[in-house]
Design a protein around this motif. Structure first.
Motif, PDB file in Angstrom:
ATOM      1  N   ASP A 171      -1.666   7.294  10.568  1.00 40.33           N
ATOM      2  CA  ASP A 171      -2.133   6.461  11.680  1.00 40.33           C
ATOM      3  C   ASP A 171      -3.544   5.940  11.422  1.00 40.33           C
ATOM      4  N   ASP A 180       6.442   6.144   5.666  1.00 35.19           N
ATOM      5  CA  ASP A 180       5.198   5.515   6.136  1.00 35.19           C
ATOM      6  C   ASP A 180       4.041   5.808   5.178  1.00 35.19           C
ATOM      7  N   ALA A 210       3.217  18.249   9.433  1.00 40.08           N
ATOM      8  CA  ALA A 210       3.642  16.878   9.738  1.00 40.08           C
ATOM      9  C   ALA A 210       2.624  16.181  10.647  1.00 40.08           C
ATOM     10  N   GLN A 241       0.849  12.667   9.949  1.00 35.86           N
ATOM     11  CA  GLN A 241       0.936  11.569  10.917  1.00 35.86           C
ATOM     12  C   GLN A 241      -0.449  11.059  11.301  1.00 35.86           C
ATOM     13  N   LEU A 256       8.334   9.625   8.206  1.00 34.21           N
ATOM     14  CA  LEU A 256       6.903   9.865   8.011  1.00 34.21           C
ATOM     15  C   LEU A 256       6.548   9.746   6.525  1.00 34.21           C
TER      16      LEU A 256
END
Length: 149
Positions: free
Chosen positions: A87, A129, A79, A83, A126
């Protein structure tokens, strides 16, 4: 318990994971992808280049390929790789949307466990996203053993 029976301590299950973003295109060059995203690739290959430079008569690439790794160590949680990549790309939403017409875009994730069993959790927010960036998710599972670079 009989003295001839020995209990072996459970060995720690060491897991590893890796993550990268891959964009592939038949019409957009890898250099152009870097320029449009404003992100330098860790590896990039242009359409028509040799798959293996050591074999000049060998196969050539059918498409351009742009790769960017998360940069996290392999003992990081899967994860965390996702992430970090989300980002990194979050400021490139418009550029990714434009590239999506000409590129296959994916989060390429690898996961392995030394004892052959293991798992990981990817939180729903997540995944949402990543989906909002237009990235497909490819999960590549590996048999026991350390990852090869």
């Amino acid at each position: 318990m009989s003295e001839d029976v020995q209990v072996q301590p459970q060995s720690e299950d060491r897991k590893w994971s890796a993550g990268s973003v891959r964009l592939a295109s038949l019409t957009v060059t890898a250099s152009e992808i870097s320029a449009r995203l404003g992100i330098v690739a860790d590896k990039q290959f242009e359409q028509g280049s040799l798959v293996s430079p050591r074999h000049p008569a060998g196969a050539r690439r059918k498409n351009s390929l742009w790769l960017r790794r998360s940069g996290l160590p392999n003992d990081s949680d899967l994860a965390d790789h996702v992430q970090t990549l989300v980002d990194m790309l979050n400021g490139c939403r418009e550029e990714l949307a434009d590239l999506s017409a000409d590129c296959e875009m994916e989060l390429f994730l690898g996961f392995g466990s030394e004892n052959g069993q293991g798992g990981c959790a990817l939180p729903a927010d997540l995944l949402a996203d990543a989906a909002a960036l237009g990235l497909d998710i490819v999960l590549d599972l590996y048999p026991p053993g350390p990852p090869e670079d």
